[in-house]
Scaffold this motif. Structure first.
Motif, short mmCIF file in Angstrom:
data_model
loop_
_atom_site.label_atom_id
_atom_site.label_comp_id
_atom_site.label_asym_id
_atom_site.label_seq_id
_atom_site.Cartn_x
_atom_site.Cartn_y
_atom_site.Cartn_z
N LEU A 167 48.68 57.50 76.16
CA LEU A 167 47.84 56.35 76.51
C LEU A 167 46.60 56.75 77.30
CD1 LEU A 167 50.61 53.77 77.49
CD2 LEU A 167 49.42 54.00 75.30
N GLY A 168 46.44 58.06 77.57
CA GLY A 168 45.26 58.52 78.28
C GLY A 168 45.23 58.16 79.74
N ILE A 169 46.42 58.09 80.36
CA ILE A 169 46.51 57.79 81.79
C ILE A 169 47.40 58.82 82.47
CG2 ILE A 169 46.09 55.31 81.51
CD1 ILE A 169 49.06 54.83 81.63
N LYS A 170 47.37 58.85 83.78
CA LYS A 170 48.21 59.77 84.54
C LYS A 170 49.61 59.18 84.71
CE LYS A 170 44.35 61.75 87.15
NZ LYS A 170 43.78 62.00 88.50
N PRO A 171 50.63 60.04 84.87
CA PRO A 171 52.00 59.51 85.04
C PRO A 171 52.12 58.51 86.19
CG PRO A 171 52.09 61.85 84.59
CD PRO A 171 50.63 61.51 84.76
N GLU A 172 51.40 58.76 87.31
CA GLU A 172 51.48 57.83 88.43
C GLU A 172 50.83 56.48 88.08
OE1 GLU A 172 48.26 60.96 89.55
OE2 GLU A 172 50.18 60.87 88.48
N THR A 173 49.80 56.52 87.22
CA THR A 173 49.18 55.27 86.76
C THR A 173 50.15 54.49 85.88
OG1 THR A 173 47.00 56.31 86.83
CG2 THR A 173 47.18 54.27 85.57
N LEU A 174 50.90 55.22 85.05
CA LEU A 174 51.90 54.56 84.21
C LEU A 174 52.94 53.87 85.08
CD1 LEU A 174 53.16 54.06 81.38
CD2 LEU A 174 54.43 56.20 81.70
N SER A 175 53.40 54.55 86.14
CA SER A 175 54.40 53.95 87.03
C SER A 175 53.86 52.68 87.68
CB SER A 175 54.82 54.95 88.11
OG SER A 175 55.45 56.08 87.52
N ARG A 176 52.59 52.73 88.09
CA ARG A 176 51.99 51.53 88.69
C ARG A 176 51.86 50.42 87.67
NH1 ARG A 176 48.70 55.41 91.46
NH2 ARG A 176 47.02 55.13 89.93
N ALA A 177 51.52 50.78 86.42
CA ALA A 177 51.38 49.76 85.37
C ALA A 177 52.72 49.09 85.09
CB ALA A 177 50.84 50.41 84.10
N PHE A 178 53.80 49.89 85.03
CA PHE A 178 55.12 49.31 84.83
C PHE A 178 55.45 48.34 85.97
CE2 PHE A 178 56.77 53.06 82.10
CZ PHE A 178 56.53 52.35 80.92
N ALA A 179 55.11 48.72 87.20
CA ALA A 179 55.39 47.85 88.34
C ALA A 179 54.60 46.54 88.24
CB ALA A 179 55.05 48.58 89.64
N ARG A 180 53.32 46.64 87.84
CA ARG A 180 52.49 45.44 87.74
C ARG A 180 52.92 44.54 86.58
NH1 ARG A 180 46.79 48.68 88.73
NH2 ARG A 180 47.11 49.04 90.96
N LEU A 181 53.52 45.14 85.57
CA LEU A 181 53.97 44.33 84.43
C LEU A 181 55.18 43.46 84.77
CD1 LEU A 181 53.48 46.81 81.44
CD2 LEU A 181 52.28 44.65 81.81
N ARG A 182 55.81 43.72 85.91
CA ARG A 182 56.91 42.84 86.32
C ARG A 182 56.42 41.40 86.49
NH1 ARG A 182 58.99 47.40 89.51
NH2 ARG A 182 57.81 46.68 91.32
N ASP A 183 55.14 41.26 86.91
CA ASP A 183 54.57 39.92 87.06
C ASP A 183 54.38 39.23 85.71
OD1 ASP A 183 54.46 40.26 89.79
OD2 ASP A 183 52.37 40.97 89.77
N HIS A 184 54.49 40.01 84.62
CA HIS A 184 54.33 39.45 83.28
C HIS A 184 55.66 39.46 82.52
CE1 HIS A 184 49.91 39.38 83.57
NE2 HIS A 184 50.07 40.45 84.32
N GLY A 185 56.75 39.54 83.27
CA GLY A 185 58.06 39.43 82.66
C GLY A 185 58.58 40.69 82.00
N VAL A 186 58.13 41.85 82.46
CA VAL A 186 58.59 43.13 81.90
C VAL A 186 59.40 43.87 82.97
CG1 VAL A 186 57.93 45.35 80.93
CG2 VAL A 186 56.65 43.30 80.32
N ARG A 187 60.58 44.31 82.60
CA ARG A 187 61.44 45.06 83.51
C ARG A 187 61.81 46.38 82.85
NH1 ARG A 187 65.16 42.03 83.21
NH2 ARG A 187 66.98 43.19 82.48
N ILE A 188 61.56 47.50 83.55
CA ILE A 188 61.89 48.82 83.02
C ILE A 188 63.18 49.30 83.68
CG2 ILE A 188 61.11 51.19 82.68
CD1 ILE A 188 59.40 49.14 81.23
N GLU A 189 64.16 49.65 82.86
CA GLU A 189 65.42 50.20 83.35
C GLU A 189 65.70 51.47 82.57
OE1 GLU A 189 68.40 47.19 82.97
OE2 GLU A 189 67.66 46.02 84.67
N ALA A 190 65.56 52.62 83.25
CA ALA A 190 65.77 53.92 82.60
C ALA A 190 64.85 54.02 81.38
CB ALA A 190 67.22 54.13 82.24
N ALA A 191 65.42 54.15 80.19
CA ALA A 191 64.61 54.30 78.97
C ALA A 191 64.52 53.01 78.18
CB ALA A 191 65.18 55.42 78.10
N MET A 192 64.72 51.86 78.82
CA MET A 192 64.64 50.57 78.15
C MET A 192 63.60 49.69 78.82
SD MET A 192 66.79 50.55 75.59
CE MET A 192 66.80 48.78 75.23
N ALA A 193 62.87 48.94 78.00
CA ALA A 193 61.93 47.94 78.50
C ALA A 193 62.44 46.57 78.08
CB ALA A 193 60.53 48.18 77.95
#
Length: 232
Positions: free
Chosen positions: A184-210
């Motif tokens: 996706l052309g982003i850094k791993p830490e940016t991906l982690s932040r994006a996953f965290a921000r997506l919680r506000d949009h109803g997305v929950r990451i658990e291990a290898a599942m979204a």
């Protein structure tokens, strides 16, 4: 080659535009190649002696800069073809290819295919469709990198995995998070932040599942004005 393999190959962008008799000619002599996770399929700058259709699994295409930095160009899965543009011109591979999961590939000999295209101009014209599909895909990638925030890119990635399903969906992340970030052309830490921000949009990451509460909410985020999305 199984009937399912044949269907996958026929429906690939490389062969879909060909009439059935021409598809049969192209696939004559094709070999099914099994590769393990981490196995190299070809290396950047090697002679392009074959092109491939993914029958199962995932393959990454990447380049290594003189500094040693790896740039992920694309990630291929079932039905996607790669190597055709250079193989059909007899040029070296511009990227390296590596299996990122156990995978099965249909390997087509480049020299034989070039001979077929030289003897059948109609076949050559039809196969240009495959190159055009790849061009469209690359243009889409560039647009995503330029016009979408990191959060939007991750949301779009999850939408692609949901494969058109509606409502509440759970999808498996097909490969590790470091590779997702590179894709996706982003850094791993940016991906982690994006996953965290997506919680506000109803997305929950658990291990290898979204787990996605509502696919439509993600679509709305991807379509949102990037100026707003950058603030998320």
């Amino acid at each position: 080659m199984t009937p399912a393999d044949l269907d996958t190959a026929r429906q690939s962008a490389l062969l879909a535009a060909l009439p059935e008799p021409q598809r049969v000619r192209v696939m004559e002599g094709a070999q099914v190649q099994s590769v393990e996770t981490g196995q190299t399929i070809f290396l950047q700058d090697e002679p392009a002696d074959a092109l491939f259709i993914v029958l199962d699994g995932w393959v990454k295409l990447y380049r290594v800069a003189s500094s040693g930095t790896e740039a992920v160009v694309s990630v291929m899965t079932r039905g996607r073809s790669f190597g055709e543009a250079v193989a059909l011109r007899g040029l070296p591979y511009p990227v390296s290819a590596e299996a990122i999961t156990p995978a099965r590939l249909l390997r087509l000999d480049a020299a034989r295919l070039r001979h077929l295209l030289q003897s059948d101009p109609a076949m050559a014209t039809s196969m240009l469709a495959a190159v055009f599909v790849h061009l469209q895909h690359l243009v889409g990638q560039i647009e995503g990198l330029k016009a979408r925030s990191g959060v939007q890119r991750v949301a779009e990635f999850l939408l692609d995995l949901s494969a058109g399903r509606e409502g509440e969906v759970s999808v498996a992340l097909p490969y590790n998070k470091a590779l997702i970030a590179g894709r996706l052309g982003i850094k791993p830490e940016t991906l982690s932040r994006a996953f965290a921000r997506l919680r506000d949009h109803g997305v929950r990451i658990e291990a290898a599942m979204a787990h996605i509460e509502d696919v439509d909410r993600l679509r709305e985020l991807v379509a949102e004005d990037p100026a707003k999305a950058w603030l998320r």
